[in-house]
Scaffold this motif. Structure first.
Motif, PDB file in Angstrom:
ATOM      1  N   GLY A  17      62.546 -40.592 154.067  1.00  0.00           N
ATOM      2  CA  GLY A  17      62.318 -41.847 153.353  1.00  0.00           C
ATOM      3  C   GLY A  17      63.622 -42.357 152.771  1.00  0.00           C
ATOM      4  O   GLY A  17      64.557 -41.593 152.539  1.00  0.00           O
ATOM      5  N   ARG A  18      63.643 -43.667 152.580  1.00  0.00           N
ATOM      6  CA  ARG A  18      64.811 -44.314 151.975  1.00  0.00           C
ATOM      7  C   ARG A  18      64.379 -44.676 150.554  1.00  0.00           C
ATOM      8  O   ARG A  18      63.439 -45.453 150.381  1.00  0.00           O
ATOM      9  N   CYS A  19      65.040 -44.090 149.578  1.00  0.00           N
ATOM     10  CA  CYS A  19      64.534 -44.224 148.206  1.00  0.00           C
ATOM     11  C   CYS A  19      65.439 -45.103 147.365  1.00  0.00           C
ATOM     12  O   CYS A  19      66.668 -45.025 147.477  1.00  0.00           O
ATOM     13  N   GLY A  20      64.827 -45.893 146.527  1.00  0.00           N
ATOM     14  CA  GLY A  20      65.605 -46.743 145.630  1.00  0.00           C
ATOM     15  C   GLY A  20      66.387 -45.878 144.646  1.00  0.00           C
ATOM     16  O   GLY A  20      65.838 -44.920 144.096  1.00  0.00           O
ATOM     17  N   ARG A  21      67.657 -46.229 144.475  1.00  0.00           N
ATOM     18  CA  ARG A  21      68.473 -45.470 143.520  1.00  0.00           C
ATOM     19  C   ARG A  21      68.422 -46.220 142.192  1.00  0.00           C
ATOM     20  O   ARG A  21      69.189 -47.171 141.959  1.00  0.00           O
ATOM     21  N   SER A  22      67.501 -45.815 141.320  1.00  0.00           N
ATOM     22  CA  SER A  22      67.256 -46.561 140.079  1.00  0.00           C
ATOM     23  C   SER A  22      68.523 -46.635 139.247  1.00  0.00           C
ATOM     24  O   SER A  22      69.280 -45.667 139.152  1.00  0.00           O
ATOM     25  N   SER A  23      68.728 -47.797 138.644  1.00  0.00           N
ATOM     26  CA  SER A  23      69.936 -48.009 137.843  1.00  0.00           C
ATOM     27  C   SER A  23      69.649 -47.679 136.375  1.00  0.00           C
ATOM     28  O   SER A  23      68.491 -47.499 135.967  1.00  0.00           O
ATOM     29  N   VAL A  24      70.716 -47.692 135.594  1.00  0.00           N
ATOM     30  CA  VAL A  24      70.609 -47.475 134.153  1.00  0.00           C
ATOM     31  C   VAL A  24      69.700 -48.553 133.540  1.00  0.00           C
ATOM     32  O   VAL A  24      68.826 -48.253 132.704  1.00  0.00           O
ATOM     33  N   GLU A  25      69.860 -49.800 133.985  1.00  0.00           N
ATOM     34  CA  GLU A  25      69.039 -50.903 133.439  1.00  0.00           C
ATOM     35  C   GLU A  25      67.564 -50.677 133.779  1.00  0.00           C
ATOM     36  O   GLU A  25      66.672 -50.955 132.979  1.00  0.00           O
ATOM     37  N   GLN A  26      67.322 -50.172 134.997  1.00  0.00           N
ATOM     38  CA  GLN A  26      65.926 -49.927 135.382  1.00  0.00           C
ATOM     39  C   GLN A  26      65.330 -48.763 134.583  1.00  0.00           C
ATOM     40  O   GLN A  26      64.144 -48.768 134.268  1.00  0.00           O
ATOM     41  N   ALA A  27      66.169 -47.785 134.255  1.00  0.00           N
ATOM     42  CA  ALA A  27      65.679 -46.686 133.410  1.00  0.00           C
ATOM     43  C   ALA A  27      65.266 -47.252 132.044  1.00  0.00           C
ATOM     44  O   ALA A  27      64.199 -46.907 131.508  1.00  0.00           O
ATOM     45  N   ASP A  28      66.094 -48.148 131.497  1.00  0.00           N
ATOM     46  CA  ASP A  28      65.750 -48.787 130.215  1.00  0.00           C
ATOM     47  C   ASP A  28      64.458 -49.592 130.343  1.00  0.00           C
ATOM     48  O   ASP A  28      63.598 -49.559 129.454  1.00  0.00           O
ATOM     49  N   ALA A  29      64.335 -50.322 131.472  1.00  0.00           N
ATOM     50  CA  ALA A  29      63.143 -51.164 131.673  1.00  0.00           C
ATOM     51  C   ALA A  29      61.887 -50.286 131.782  1.00  0.00           C
ATOM     52  O   ALA A  29      60.811 -50.660 131.287  1.00  0.00           O
ATOM     53  N   ALA A  30      62.021 -49.122 132.410  1.00  0.00           N
ATOM     54  CA  ALA A  30      60.858 -48.233 132.554  1.00  0.00           C
ATOM     55  C   ALA A  30      60.424 -47.713 131.185  1.00  0.00           C
ATOM     56  O   ALA A  30      59.220 -47.647 130.882  1.00  0.00           O
ATOM     57  N   VAL A  31      61.390 -47.369 130.338  1.00  0.00           N
ATOM     58  CA  VAL A  31      61.037 -46.896 128.988  1.00  0.00           C
ATOM     59  C   VAL A  31      60.381 -48.045 128.205  1.00  0.00           C
ATOM     60  O   VAL A  31      59.369 -47.842 127.510  1.00  0.00           O
ATOM     61  N   ALA A  32      60.920 -49.263 128.367  1.00  0.00           N
ATOM     62  CA  ALA A  32      60.342 -50.414 127.654  1.00  0.00           C
ATOM     63  C   ALA A  32      58.903 -50.653 128.113  1.00  0.00           C
ATOM     64  O   ALA A  32      58.010 -50.922 127.291  1.00  0.00           O
ATOM     65  N   ALA A  33      58.654 -50.537 129.413  1.00  0.00           N
ATOM     66  CA  ALA A  33      57.291 -50.737 129.932  1.00  0.00           C
ATOM     67  C   ALA A  33      56.353 -49.669 129.380  1.00  0.00           C
ATOM     68  O   ALA A  33      55.210 -49.953 128.976  1.00  0.00           O
ATOM     69  N   ALA A  34      56.835 -48.431 129.348  1.00  0.00           N
ATOM     70  CA  ALA A  34      56.001 -47.333 128.838  1.00  0.00           C
ATOM     71  C   ALA A  34      55.723 -47.538 127.349  1.00  0.00           C
ATOM     72  O   ALA A  34      54.623 -47.277 126.863  1.00  0.00           O
ATOM     73  N   LYS A  35      56.718 -48.045 126.633  1.00  0.00           N
ATOM     74  CA  LYS A  35      56.550 -48.264 125.189  1.00  0.00           C
ATOM     75  C   LYS A  35      55.512 -49.374 124.938  1.00  0.00           C
ATOM     76  O   LYS A  35      54.650 -49.255 124.060  1.00  0.00           O
ATOM     77  N   ALA A  36      55.608 -50.431 125.749  1.00  0.00           N
ATOM     78  CA  ALA A  36      54.679 -51.549 125.563  1.00  0.00           C
ATOM     79  C   ALA A  36      53.240 -51.125 125.898  1.00  0.00           C
ATOM     80  O   ALA A  36      52.281 -51.595 125.283  1.00  0.00           O
ATOM     81  N   ALA A  37      53.104 -50.241 126.880  1.00  0.00           N
ATOM     82  CA  ALA A  37      51.754 -49.824 127.299  1.00  0.00           C
ATOM     83  C   ALA A  37      51.157 -48.788 126.346  1.00  0.00           C
ATOM     84  O   ALA A  37      49.956 -48.512 126.404  1.00  0.00           O
ATOM     85  N   PHE A  38      51.993 -48.212 125.496  1.00  0.00           N
ATOM     86  CA  PHE A  38      51.533 -47.060 124.703  1.00  0.00           C
ATOM     87  C   PHE A  38      50.351 -47.355 123.759  1.00  0.00           C
ATOM     88  O   PHE A  38      49.345 -46.634 123.798  1.00  0.00           O
ATOM     89  N   PRO A  39      50.420 -48.399 122.909  1.00  0.00           N
ATOM     90  CA  PRO A  39      49.333 -48.531 121.922  1.00  0.00           C
ATOM     91  C   PRO A  39      47.942 -48.593 122.560  1.00  0.00           C
ATOM     92  O   PRO A  39      47.014 -47.908 122.098  1.00  0.00           O
ATOM     93  N   ALA A  40      47.804 -49.367 123.635  1.00  0.00           N
ATOM     94  CA  ALA A  40      46.473 -49.499 124.252  1.00  0.00           C
ATOM     95  C   ALA A  40      46.053 -48.185 124.906  1.00  0.00           C
ATOM     96  O   ALA A  40      44.881 -47.790 124.852  1.00  0.00           O
ATOM     97  N   TRP A  41      47.002 -47.492 125.505  1.00  0.00           N
ATOM     98  CA  TRP A  41      46.676 -46.220 126.168  1.00  0.00           C
ATOM     99  C   TRP A  41      46.328 -45.146 125.119  1.00  0.00           C
ATOM    100  O   TRP A  41      45.390 -44.378 125.298  1.00  0.00           O
ATOM    101  N   ARG A  42      47.086 -45.132 124.039  1.00  0.00           N
ATOM    102  CA  ARG A  42      46.787 -44.194 122.951  1.00  0.00           C
ATOM    103  C   ARG A  42      45.357 -44.387 122.450  1.00  0.00           C
ATOM    104  O   ARG A  42      44.641 -43.431 122.160  1.00  0.00           O
ATOM    105  N   ASP A  43      44.938 -45.663 122.373  1.00  0.00           N
ATOM    106  CA  ASP A  43      43.626 -45.966 121.809  1.00  0.00           C
ATOM    107  C   ASP A  43      42.512 -45.918 122.854  1.00  0.00           C
ATOM    108  O   ASP A  43      41.350 -46.180 122.522  1.00  0.00           O
ATOM    109  N   THR A  44      42.849 -45.609 124.087  1.00  0.00           N
ATOM    110  CA  THR A  44      41.812 -45.432 125.113  1.00  0.00           C
ATOM    111  C   THR A  44      41.112 -44.100 124.838  1.00  0.00           C
ATOM    112  O   THR A  44      41.762 -43.097 124.564  1.00  0.00           O
ATOM    113  N   GLU A  45      39.800 -44.104 124.902  1.00  0.00           N
ATOM    114  CA  GLU A  45      39.038 -42.876 124.608  1.00  0.00           C
ATOM    115  C   GLU A  45      39.467 -41.740 125.521  1.00  0.00           C
ATOM    116  O   GLU A  45      39.677 -41.952 126.727  1.00  0.00           O
TER     117      GLU A  45
END
Ligand code: NAD
Length: 562
Positions: free
Chosen positions: A93-121
């Motif tokens: 497979g040919r895999c995307g080489r994630s950049s530093v900015e994308q690593a930051d974006a992934a953490v930001a996405a996970a942070k934004a999703a956290f409150p609703a996921w935390r409150d999911t039963e």
């Protein structure tokens, strides 16, 4: 050799009958956990199903796998090729080489999703895991086939890895249902409740050697406890990481709850580990990287609210002791399977065998003969017992260790890779005898098919040698003496000790897995304490000796306005 039950089936579709009954929304309806059976490859139907999956997957080699952030595939400026170690010119497979900015974006996405996921039963979160297990059952042979191609795993071992992944989903799902029950200690006039809540954004950094199971185990543990996740699969198993992400998408985990970042550990790893919004790092891999991550994570960065929790499962230098009354047939088979299964690339693999003087010569003679019978071949070959090592770098590192070993011990067996030499990263089994306990090949993890044999005068000395490394992961004993067995149980200090059997192939729940000393920090994977590491305990105490409740001012105001 594996002690799981095997499933027998006449048609591949019968595989689906192994599913476990669950309806997590009603905790009582969930059946007790049981391990997923291994495929019985002695059945023609199973062999045909695996052949068909290998053919199907081979027609899909070379596709591109981008990072998935917040539910979306994102483009990368660069890619890297994941190669088939059995046929090293073949691009899996040919895999995307994630950049530093994308690593930051992934953490930001996970942070934004956290409150609703935390409150999911919790039962709903567990339900996602049970559904992922179902998808894995449906795709069982295909997922194993990807491992054959991408990681050079022989088919039986690849099948066991998929079974283990299913086990993690089923086990951690049930464990979460247990943990979700709050502990109450009410007394007259006072209510006390003790419960758990998730920590926040978890980063999961995985190795390639159990490419689906370890990534899946760490990730599902983080998810089911209510954390959101950034997954970083190992470079060498990025396609399988992408397959796991496909499964999470198929079961419709909400966007951002899990994000997948293929890429180079040394590029994006430090960005993830240092990030102030990350609360937990679950790492499995080498000692050097694990210790580095632990140091980095201890530093508190500007804007950081929580002290980071690090779970690090690392290497081993695992030994099997051969007592003078051991059953030699069992001992030889157990050592060969433990040392050379998956070409010695399991963290649990045996790399030292400590033999009591009186049986040393007989044991080594038989060990050499048994090792000679192993078939070195590409992983897709049904008869393969020793496939390739993972990549060119590992190949070079293991060859260097073998060269060094020639000055430290007596090379009594060196297999021959024959014509496969040019085709992939093959290294034949090597056995060194009369190795000194402090020699580097008896102290350092090699992570390849290289076994050091050490002599011991008696059990005292055998135990001293066995415990005399920096690691404490797995260990074993072959003996028929109840007294010696009892003593070794007490004094051989390793995370997972096996008596009169091979030392690899731990099962979720039955043999929770993990070590201490330089082998790791954290509670055992697949065990009763594992999920506790992903949560924060809270206690709420309420004085109930009040005289009624205050009127609801808000409701009164609304009534007046109307
Ligand atoms: P590795 O340490 O080279 O890589 C593991 C992961 O760390 C990869 O995803 C890699 O990209 C990432 N990484 C590399 N540098 C990093 C950095 N600076 N910051 C953050 N992440 C970084 O290990 P490996 O070669 O993939 O795996 C083999 C090792 O794993 C062996 O030592 C083996 O014993 C160990 N292992 C241990 C267990 C266990 O349960 N104890 C299980 C499997 C493997």
């Amino acid at each position: 050799m594996n002690s799981r039950t095997h499933v027998s089936f006449d048609s591949p579709s019968a595989m689906h009958d192994n599913s476990q009954h669950h309806d997590a929304r009603d905790g009582h309806a969930v059946s007790p956990y049981r391990a997923e059976p291994l495929t019985d490859f002695s059945r023609a139907a199973a062999r045909r199903a695996m052949d068909a999956a290998l053919a199907q997957v081979s027609s899909q080699l070379g596709r591109t796998y981008p990072p998935i952030i917040n539910g979306q595939a994102v483009l990368t400026a660069a890619t890297f090729d994941s190669l088939n170690p059995s046929h090293c010119k073949q691009v899996v497979g040919r895999c995307g080489r994630s950049s530093v900015e994308q690593a930051d974006a992934a953490v930001a996405a996970a942070k934004a999703a956290f409150p609703a996921w935390r409150d999911t039963e919790a039962p709903k979160r567990a339900e996602y895991l049970f559904r992922a297990a179902q998808v894995m059952r449906r795709r069982r042979f295909e997922l194993a086939a990807w491992q054959v191609y991408e990681c050079g795993k022989p088919r039986r071992e690849a099948d066991a890895d998929v079974a283990e992944s299913i086990d993690y989903c089923e086990f951690y799902g049930r464990e979460m249902l247990r943990l979700a029950q709050p502990r109450r200690r009410d007394v007259p006039g006072e209510d006390n409740v003790y419960f758990y809540e998730p920590r926040g954004v978890a980063v999961v950094i995985a190795p390639w050697n159990f490419p689906l199971a370890i990534l899946c185990g760490m990730t599902t543990a983080a998810l089911v406890t209510g954390n959101t996740v950034v997954m970083k699969p190992a470079e060498q198993s990025s396609v399988i990481g992408a397959k796991l992400m496909e499964i999470f998408q198929e079961v419709e985990l909400p966007p951002g709850v899990v994000n997948c970042l293929p890429g180079f550990g040394e590029e994006i790893g430090p960005v993830l580990v240092d990030h102030p919004d990350v609360t937990l790092i679950a790492f499995t891999g080498s000692r050097s990287v694990g210790l580095h991550i632990n140091r980095q994570a201890a530093e508190v960065r500007p804007g950081q609210e929580q002290i980071k929790r690090v779970l690090a499962e690392m290497g081993g230098k695992n030994a099997i002791l051969i007592d003078d009354d051991a059953d030699m047939d069992e001992a030889v088979l157990g050592v060969v399977a433990s040392a050379f299964g998956y070409a010695g690339q399991k963290c649990s693999a045996c790399s030292r065998v400590i033999v009591l003087e009186s049986v040393h010569d007989a044991f080594v003679t038989r060990l050499i003969e048994a090792t000679r019978s192993l078939k070195i071949a590409p992983a897709e070959d049904p008869g393969c017992t020793v496939g390739p090592v993972i990549d060119a770098e590992a190949h070079q590192r293991i060859e260097n260790a073998i060269d060094k070993g020639k000055n430290e011990g007596r090379l009594v067996y060196a297999g021959d890779v024959g014509s496969w030499k040019e085709e992939g990263y093959y290294i034949a089994p090597h056995i060194f005898d009369d190795v000194a306990p402090k020699a580097s090949i008896a102290q350092e993890e090699i992570f390849g098919p290289v076994l050091a044999v050490l002599r011991a005068r008696d059990l005292d000395q055998a135990l001293e040698i066995a415990n005399g490394t920096a690691y404490a992961l797995t260990g074993g004993l072959f003996s028929r003496s109840p007294e010696h067995i009892a003593r070794v149980k007490r004094e051989f200090r390793v995370g997972n000790l096996y008596i009169n059997r091979k030392i690899t192939g731990a099962l979720v729940d039955r043999q929770p897995f993990g070590g201490f000393k330089m082998s790791g920090m954290g509670s055992k994977a697949g065990g009763p304490d594992y999920l506790l590491q992903f949560v924060l305990p809270r206690t709420i105490t309420e004085n109930t000796l009040r005289r009624g409740f205050a009127p609801d001012v808000h409701k009164i105001e609304c009534a007046i306005e109307n």
